[in-house]
Design a protein around this motif. Structure first.
Motif, PDB file in Angstrom:
ATOM      1  N   LEU A   5       0.848  -1.186   0.000  1.00  0.00           N
ATOM      2  CA  LEU A   5       0.000   0.000   0.000  1.00  0.00           C
ATOM      3  C   LEU A   5       0.887   1.242   0.000  1.00  0.00           C
ATOM      4  O   LEU A   5       1.809   1.356   0.819  1.00  0.00           O
ATOM      5  CB  LEU A   5      -0.906   0.001   1.235  1.00  0.00           C
ATOM      6  N   LEU A   7       0.793   5.244   0.592  1.00  0.00           N
ATOM      7  CA  LEU A   7      -0.007   6.327   1.165  1.00  0.00           C
ATOM      8  C   LEU A   7       0.722   7.649   0.978  1.00  0.00           C
ATOM      9  O   LEU A   7       1.892   7.775   1.355  1.00  0.00           O
ATOM     10  CB  LEU A   7      -0.282   6.069   2.641  1.00  0.00           C
ATOM     11  N   ARG A   8       0.036   8.624   0.407  1.00  0.00           N
ATOM     12  CA  ARG A   8       0.596   9.944   0.153  1.00  0.00           C
ATOM     13  C   ARG A   8       0.188  10.910   1.268  1.00  0.00           C
ATOM     14  O   ARG A   8      -0.688  10.588   2.069  1.00  0.00           O
ATOM     15  CB  ARG A   8       0.132  10.452  -1.208  1.00  0.00           C
ATOM     16  N   GLU A  11      -3.410  11.506   2.256  1.00  0.00           N
ATOM     17  CA  GLU A  11      -4.107  10.304   2.718  1.00  0.00           C
ATOM     18  C   GLU A  11      -3.765   9.951   4.163  1.00  0.00           C
ATOM     19  O   GLU A  11      -4.331   9.020   4.732  1.00  0.00           O
ATOM     20  CB  GLU A  11      -3.766   9.130   1.795  1.00  0.00           C
ATOM     21  N   ALA A 104       3.866  -1.564   3.425  1.00  0.00           N
ATOM     22  CA  ALA A 104       3.439  -0.252   2.955  1.00  0.00           C
ATOM     23  C   ALA A 104       4.609   0.718   2.909  1.00  0.00           C
ATOM     24  O   ALA A 104       5.626   0.535   3.585  1.00  0.00           O
ATOM     25  CB  ALA A 104       2.348   0.309   3.877  1.00  0.00           C
ATOM     26  N   LEU A 106       4.765   4.891   3.329  1.00  0.00           N
ATOM     27  CA  LEU A 106       4.023   6.107   3.664  1.00  0.00           C
ATOM     28  C   LEU A 106       4.923   7.299   3.385  1.00  0.00           C
ATOM     29  O   LEU A 106       6.068   7.347   3.850  1.00  0.00           O
ATOM     30  CB  LEU A 106       3.605   6.119   5.132  1.00  0.00           C
ATOM     31  N   TYR A 338      -1.381   3.278   9.007  1.00  0.00           N
ATOM     32  CA  TYR A 338      -1.544   2.268   7.954  1.00  0.00           C
ATOM     33  C   TYR A 338      -2.821   1.454   8.173  1.00  0.00           C
ATOM     34  O   TYR A 338      -3.627   1.258   7.245  1.00  0.00           O
ATOM     35  CB  TYR A 338      -0.311   1.359   7.947  1.00  0.00           C
ATOM     36  N   ARG A 346      -8.132   3.939   1.879  1.00  0.00           N
ATOM     37  CA  ARG A 346      -7.245   4.971   1.325  1.00  0.00           C
ATOM     38  C   ARG A 346      -5.991   4.344   0.728  1.00  0.00           C
ATOM     39  O   ARG A 346      -5.585   3.249   1.107  1.00  0.00           O
ATOM     40  CB  ARG A 346      -6.834   5.964   2.410  1.00  0.00           C
ATOM     41  N   GLY A 347      -5.342   5.098  -0.137  1.00  0.00           N
ATOM     42  CA  GLY A 347      -4.061   4.699  -0.665  1.00  0.00           C
ATOM     43  C   GLY A 347      -4.156   3.989  -2.010  1.00  0.00           C
ATOM     44  O   GLY A 347      -5.243   3.740  -2.553  1.00  0.00           O
TER      45      GLY A 347
END
Length: 354
Positions: A5, A7-8, A11, A104, A106, A338, A346-347
Motif C-alpha cells: 500500500l 499512502l501519500r 491520505e 506499505a 508512507l 496504515y 485509502r491509498g
C-alpha cells in the motif's frame, strides 16, 4: 505477497489521535527495552552543502511492524536558533515483523487528527513526551509552564493535557510577543484551558508543576536554579554534533543547562545510547564534567515497561530529555496510520509482481 500500500501526504490526514499515539509509542519503548535489538539510535549523514539525511530504524513487535523512517532537510542557522531552508517529507517503510513482508510505504507527516500538520514529527515528539508525562508529572498537577509558541509547543501541551487533564492554567513564553499572544488565544480556546502569555522565563517556571520546552533554540532557555522541588521538566532538542564536526557550527546545540541535569533527582532519556553516540549537549556535557553519571540516566522504555517506577515522591525534581526520535516510535505511529487507512480504503495498491 506481492502487493503493498502506498499512502501519500493527503491520505495520512485525520487518522491518528494523540491518546492512541501515546499508547503506541509507550508500547514501542517498552518493546525496545524488553528486546533492545529491535530499536536503535538514529543515524545522520551530511553533505558539504548542509543537506542532512536522518535514518530511524526500528520496530514494534507487539504491533507487528519493523522498518525505518528516513527524511532529508537543508539546515540553516540564525542567531541563537536553528531553522530549515528545505524539508522533504519523511518516508516510512513498514515491514511485517513476523515475516519480513513489505506492507506499505508512507510518504509525508502523520499529523495529529485534530491539530493537523504543523512542525516536523510534532505528534510523535508530543506522544513521546506524553509517555514521560505519565510517569513523571504529579497526578495532582494543575499549572504548566511552556517555552515555545509553534506547532511543537501545541503538541507538547496537547500531550500533557491528554495524560494530566487536571491542568487548569498554562503560562507561555516565546521570543515573539505576538506569537505567544496568538498561541494563548488559539490554543486556550481549542484546549479549553486558561493560557497566559508571559514576558520572562521566571514567570513560566515559578509555581508550575510541569515545565515544557518546545522551541527551536540553540542556546539555553533558563537557569536551572530557577526550578523548584516537585516540578517536572521536559526538553525536546536533541543534537547537532554532526554539524559541528562537519564545520557548519562552532558549538553544540543546547536547550537546558548543566544545573538542570545536576539538580534533577531523576533523569530519563528516550535512548541513553544516543546521549553518547551523538554527544547530545544537554546531557553529554554534564556527563563529561562529572556532574551526573551515565548509569543514573534511565531509558524511557524502562518506565513504559514497568521496570522503573518513575516519580516516587511528590517533591522530586524530574527531567525527561526527549533527546531524539527513534524508529520504534515512528513505526508505532505509522502502523496505526496504515491500519486506519486500510480500513478507510485509502491509498494506492502497488503490485510488485506486475
Amino acid at each position: 505477497m506481492s502487493e503493498i500500500l502506498l499512502l501519500r501526504p493527503h491520505e495520512l490526514l485525520g487518522l491518528v489521535g494523540m491518546a492512541e499515539a501515546i499508547d503506541a509509542v509507550a508500547a514501542a519503548y517498552a518493546g525496545g527495552s524488553e528486546y533492545p535489538v529491535i530499536n536503535a539510535p538514529r543515524r545522520r549523514v551530511h553533505s558539504p552543502e548542509g543537506v542532512r539525511v536522518s535514518n530511524f530504524p526500528g520496530g514494534v513487535h507487539a504491533l507487528g511492524v519493523i522498518g525505518s523512517q528516513t527524511r532529508a532537510e537543508l539546515v540553516g542557522h540564525g542567531e541563537g536558533h536553528q531553522h530549515y531552508l528545505r524539508r522533504e517529507p519523511p518516508v516510512f517503510v513498514l515491514n511485517d515483523s513476523h515475516t519480513g513482508e513489505l506492507l506499505a510505504i508512507l510518504i509525508g507527516e502523520i499529523p495529529e487528527k485534530d491539530l493537523g500538520p504543523s512542525s516536523l514529527m510534532a505528534m510523535r515528539t508530543g506522544a513521546t513526551s506524553g509517555v514521560g508525562f505519565r510517569h513523571l508529572v504529579r497526578e495532582d498537577a494543575r499549572v504548566a509552564g511552556l517555552f515555545g509558541s509553534g506547532g511543537q509547543a501545541a503538541h507538547q501541551l496537547q500531550a500533557l493535557l491528554t495524560v494530566r487533564p487536571g491542568i487548569e492554567r498554562v503560562r507561555v513564553f516565546s521570543r515573539d510577543e505576538d506569537n505567544r499572544a496568538r498561541f494563548a488565544e488559539e490554543y486556550g480556546a481549542r484546549f479549553g484551558v486558561e493560557i497566559e502569555p508571559v514576558a520572562a522565563a521566571e514567570a513560566v517556571i515559578d509555581g508550575a508543576d510541569a515545565v515544557l520546552c518546545a522551541t527551536n533554540t540553540s542556546t539555553v532557555l533558563f537557569d536551572g536554579d530557577l526550578l523548584q522541588p516537585g516540578q517536572h521538566v521536559t526538553g525536546i532538542i536533541g543534537s547537532n554534533m554532526q554539524l559541528v564536526e562537519g564545520g557548519f557550527l562552532k558549538t553544540v546545540r543546547r536547550e537546558l543547562d548543566d544545573r538542570t541535569a545536576e539538580r534533577a533527582e531523576l533523569i530519563v532519556a528516550n535512548l541513553r545510547d544516543s546521549v553518547i553516540s551523538e554527544k547530545q549537549g544537554d546531557l553529554y556535557q554534564p556527563l563529561a564534567k562529572g556532574l551526573i553519571r551515565l548509569e543514573d540516566i534511565v531509558d524511557l522504555g524502562e518506565l513504559a515497561l514497568g521496570r522503573h517506577p518513575g516519580r516516587t515522591a511528590p517533591g522530586q525534581l524530574t527531567y525527561h530529555k526527549n533527546n531524539n526520535g527513534t524508529g520504534a516510535a515512528d513505526l508505532a505511529v505509522a502502523m496505526l496510520a496504515y491500519r486506519k487507512a486500510r480500513e478507510l480504503g485509502r491509498g494506492t495498491i502497488i503490485d510488485l509482481a506486475a
